[in-house]
Scaffold this motif. Sequence first.
Motif: not given
Ligand SMILES: Nc1ncnc2c1ncn2[C@@H]1O[C@H](COP(=O)(O)OP(=O)(O)OP(=O)(O)O)[C@@H](O)[C@H]1O
Length: 452
Positions: A337-346, A363-372
């Motif tokens: 979970s991002y601190k002060d942000g998206k909960q359960d990004a993964l 995966g669709k935008s926001g599904s968490g690929k970059t987060t991984a």
């Molecule tokens: N720095 C951040 N702070 C808070 N929330 C974030 C941050 N970066 C990403 N998120 C949130 O975490 C979730 C996963 O984001 P992420 O960037 O991993 O998705 P993604 O699969 O890479 O999307 P895309 O295909 O658009 O690149 C999203 O809901 C996004 O809004």
Amino acid sequence: MFYGFILKRKLAFAGFVALVIIATTLQNITPYFFKLFVDEIPKLNYPGLIKLLYMFIAVNISGLLFNIASFWVGDFVLFNSAKEARLKIFNYIQSLDFAFHTGKSTGSLISAFKRGDSAFFTLFFEIHHRILEIVVSAFVMFFFFLRLDIRIVLFAFLSVAVTLVVTKFIISFNIKKRSIFNEKEDEISGILTDNLINYETVKLFAKEKWEENRLKDKFVGWIKALWGYGNSFRLIDFSIGAVTNLGLFLILFVSLQNAVHLKLTVGDFVLVTTFVGLFFSKLWELVFSLRDIAKTYADIEIYFGLLDNEITVKDPEKPVKLGKVSGRINFNNVSFSYKDGKQDALKDFCLKIKKGESIALIGKSGSGKTTAVKLLMRFFDTTKGNITIDGIDIKNLNKDKLRSLMGVVPQEPILFNNTISYNIGYGLPAGKAGKENATLGEIKAVANLANI
Ligand SMILES: Nc1ncnc2c1ncn2[C@@H]1O[C@H](COP(=O)(O)OP(=O)(O)OP(=O)(O)O)[C@@H](O)[C@H]1O
Ligand SMILES: [Mg+2]
């Protein structure tokens, strides 16, 4: 913290303070010579007067030389400690987590850095040259006044004390106003930086007017804060002016009384007026100096406060040394979970990548690929679960080592303001194969591969 850097050169610093004290003492006994001149003239002792003149000039020149030496030694201490402070803060900011860097306002950080650095210089000058000089000159003056009338010393001392007390109160008010102004100023520089960086977007959406209005709106609070800050100075001027004039009145009143009753010679009266004239203008300097310190105090607090930002993604105390890496990567029930942000990004994310395997995350935008990927690089640490490389938890690896194992091609190409060769060579992970820099041959080879 400030003195932590200064006192790394204790001996030089002590020498500097001694030089300032000697120089100031020599430079502040001028009124005594004037007194001697005035008292000697009626005696018509020409050789005696000339001898006095030689002494006076000799003392002046020595004062000048000691003063130059004090600046020289002081600058040696100052330049080196300012450099060390800058380096320490720069290194610390670099070691801060990704979370700090994504959350920071670059404009505010740059101004905090710039203001802090110049505050370091100002603080050093104000405390050791101006304030220390004023304190020493006060002692010199008290020493000469003691021989005349204790009341003169008392009034001079009281003027200094009351000035200090009054200054203390008005200055804390002034600091508060300064902090409010700094916040407004940061908002403005934040908009300017944002605008300059995103010029392309501004132009694409034809938002120039909108940007201008955004800035104009911010100026409303800025002007108000600036008036508040400016007026706090008028308050300082008025209060200190009142105190010094009262002190001046009392000292001259006592001196005139003594002169009329022949307890003071004309020379003594000249001594008092010259000392007082010199010193009361210095008292103003003291106030302005404290004002400058107040002004810079807030800046230096923010500057050193940068060192209070916590590093949350830490290197392990005993890092595992890796041999040759085969490249097996496992995500084991990873949640984040991002601190002060998206909960359960993964959430409970599992993935096994075998040695030599090529995979794509889709995966669709926001599904968490970059987060991984960011978790794999340890830009953040997982909230739950773990990630392993060749079976080793990445939390047990040094961040530098871990990141040097990976090659990343970001979505947005970012170039340093330097040559193409510099930018390509930057890709060699730090310390890879025991080298700091890529050779020109290697740079050319990869440039050819990429058809550059
Ligand atoms: N720095 C951040 N702070 C808070 N929330 C974030 C941050 N970066 C990403 N998120 C949130 O975490 C979730 C996963 O984001 P992420 O960037 O991993 O998705 P993604 O699969 O890479 O999307 P895309 O295909 O658009 O690149 C999203 O809901 C996004 O809004
Ligand atoms: Mg992404």
